[in-house]
Design an enzyme around this catalytic site. Structure first.
Site, PDB file in Angstrom:
ATOM      1  N   ARG A   1      -0.177   9.266  -5.441  1.00 20.31           N
ATOM      2  CA  ARG A   1       0.358   8.575  -4.090  1.00 20.31           C
ATOM      3  C   ARG A   1       1.126   7.280  -4.322  1.00 20.31           C
ATOM      4  NH1 ARG A   1      -5.087   8.915  -3.570  1.00 20.31           N
ATOM      5  NH2 ARG A   1      -6.428   7.020  -3.400  1.00 20.31           N
TER       6      ARG A   1
ATOM      7  N   ARG B   1       0.792  -1.283  -0.071  1.00 16.05           N
ATOM      8  CA  ARG B   1      -0.124   0.076   0.152  1.00 16.05           C
ATOM      9  C   ARG B   1       1.007   1.391   0.215  1.00 16.05           C
ATOM     10  NH1 ARG B   1      -3.959   2.659   4.773  1.00 16.05           N
ATOM     11  NH2 ARG B   1      -5.089   3.998   3.310  1.00 16.05           N
ATOM     12  N   HIS B   2       0.287   2.393  -0.474  1.00 10.46           N
ATOM     13  CA  HIS B   2       1.214   3.603  -0.709  1.00 10.46           C
ATOM     14  C   HIS B   2       1.301   3.938   0.758  1.00 10.46           C
ATOM     15  CE1 HIS B   2      -2.717   5.391   0.543  1.00 10.46           C
ATOM     16  NE2 HIS B   2      -3.224   4.600  -0.250  1.00 10.46           N
TER      17      HIS B   2
ATOM     18  N   ASP C   1      -5.200   0.117   0.264  1.00 13.08           N
ATOM     19  CA  ASP C   1      -5.560  -0.879   1.056  1.00 13.08           C
ATOM     20  C   ASP C   1      -6.617  -1.849   0.623  1.00 13.08           C
ATOM     21  OD1 ASP C   1      -7.539   1.259   0.477  1.00 13.08           O
ATOM     22  OD2 ASP C   1      -7.677   1.700   2.589  1.00 13.08           O
TER      23      ASP C   1
ATOM     24  N   ARG D   1      -1.011   9.872   3.606  1.00 12.14           N
ATOM     25  CA  ARG D   1      -1.404  10.533   2.657  1.00 12.14           C
ATOM     26  C   ARG D   1      -2.429  11.645   3.257  1.00 12.14           C
ATOM     27  NH1 ARG D   1      -6.477   9.229   2.632  1.00 12.14           N
ATOM     28  NH2 ARG D   1      -7.123   6.804   2.404  1.00 12.14           N
TER      29      ARG D   1
END
Length: 418
Positions: free
Chosen positions: A111, A43-44, A290, A47
């Protein structure tokens, strides 16, 4: 009569020989297990909120890059993950980036693209011939993507799937979902007044109330007075229930065939390719969300029910041990803890590739487009409605024509012709 030194020397020599043989066997046993291929799905990083609720005093202008963008914390999180992967695979990956060994794909979102780039900066710092600027410990590494409208691999949940939408509606009406939702009914009714957000569906609560409050907490913004610790716990639990209901609770395997099973198929096919002696590929990285990680883990039936944290990473490793290939999975969801081992139900942590393929077969779609079509009952209903509409339309046209042909206007025009 003394035995002399020779028997003692012979015994010592025999003991050393046994130890040497045992050491050789152990070395061979260790060497026999060889890492061949790695897949990372992460996942990034941290943010800003995607959106927020009407009563939120923290507006988009308060965030340096606006909504939905990677923060400085998020960059640091992925740089740390890249450093960890460099240590973990130090003896497996080339010291510096080699294009034939590594492939990186991201969703087409700022992102996730930035997270992959931050990760790669730490994973592949330039060495030797790769150094192009002695004062900059960085080299460009390509990250591939496709438009979101064409992303049928990572940007989950895939929207162009009527059957999945149908399953979602069934889930919300299911007894199991309603049972899990019931304890929160009174709490949910208080949210519109507090937040100004009229939407009371779980996804709306997750995306427009809990998520912005969580982002603001992490980034040290002042929280509304009503966002107490107890309120945040309830909002998190409702958000987790929303994610669970998206991929599970009702007909989980069928949902998985339409979502996470697509990524499972991709990972499995890549591992099968890696077993070919001619394959140079060692690492494939996927930068997603996610919903990407949870969709994958629900399909594999290893999901822990919690929202995947920023920079969390699902690791799939392929090993060759004594002529047989094995799959091992783990989940890194804490930066200061080694990845937690994951075990595919029905197998051991170290699962033979052939067994792994057999166990995941039920969640791999054969024809995704066909399986995404609505069920037979709904198809029949659609046909019946279409036929009924055509019949009604035909009758109306016929009545209209009769009225015009035999009504007073037509007779008037007819008499004027004479």
């Amino acid at each position: 009569m003394s035995a002399g030194p020779f028997p003692v020397a012979r015994a010592a020599g025999l003991g050393l020989g046994v130890l040497a043989l045992l050491s050789l066997c152990l070395d061979q046993g260790v060497a026999a297990k060889e890492l061949k291929f790695v897949t990372l799905v992460f996942r990034h990083g941290d943010r800003s909120p995607i959106e927020t609720f009407p009563n939120d005093p923290i507006k988009e202008s308060a965030w340096p890059q606006g909504f939905g963008q990677l923060t400085q914390v998020g960059i640091e999180q992925h740089y740390e993950l890249g450093e960890y992967m460099r240590r973990r695979y130090e003896n497996f990956l080339n010291e510096s980036y080699k294009h034939e060994q590594v492939y990186i794909r991201s969703t087409d979102v700022d992102r996730t693209l930035m997270s992959a780039l931050a990760n790669l900066a730490a994973l592949f710092p330039p060495k030797g011939p790769s150094v192009w600027n002695p004062s900059l410990a960085w080299q460009p590494v390509p990250v591939h993507t496709v438009p979101l409208s064409e992303d049928g691999l990572l940007y989950m949940p895939f929207k162009q799937c009527p059957r999945f939408q149908e399953l979602g509606e069934e889930t919300l009406k299911s007894e199991e979902f309603q049972k899990r939702l019931r304890p929160y009914k009174d709490f949910i009714e208080t949210l519109p007044k507090l937040s100004g957000q009229k939407r009371q569906d779980l996804f709306g609560i997750w995306s427009t109330i809990y998520d912005p409050l969580f982002c603001e907490t992490v980034n040290h913004y002042t929280m509304p007075n009503w966002a107490t610790e107890d309120t945040m716990v309830k909002l998190r639990e409702l958000s987790e229930l929303s994610l669970m209901s998206l991929y599970g609770i009702h007909k989980q395997k069928e949902k998985s065939r339409l979502q996470g099973g697509v990524l499972v198929r991709e990972i499995l096919n890549n591992m099968k390719t890696a077993t070919q002696p001619s394959s140079p590929r060692k690492l494939i990285m996927y930068s997603g969300h996610d919903t990407t990680i949870s969709g994958l883990q629900m399909a594999l039936d290893v999901y822990n029910g919690q929202l995947p944290p920023y920079a969390s990473c699902h690791i799939t490793e392929l090993y060759l041990d004594k002529g047989e290939y094995f799959v091992e999975m783990s989940y890194r969801n804490e930066s200061h803890h080694e990845p937690y081992p994951l075990t595919l139900p029905g197998c051991n942590h170290s699962c033979p590739l052939t067994t792994f393929a057999e166990l995941v077969a039920p969640v791999i779609p054969r024809d995704w487009a066909s399986e995404c079509m609505l069920t037979a009952d709904h198809q029949v209903l659609k046909v019946v409605l279409a036929v009924a509409f055509c019949l009604v339309a035909s009758v109306l046209v016929l009545l209209l024509f009769t009225l015009i042909r035999h009504g007073p206007c037509w007779r008037r025009e007819y008499s004027q012709d004479f």
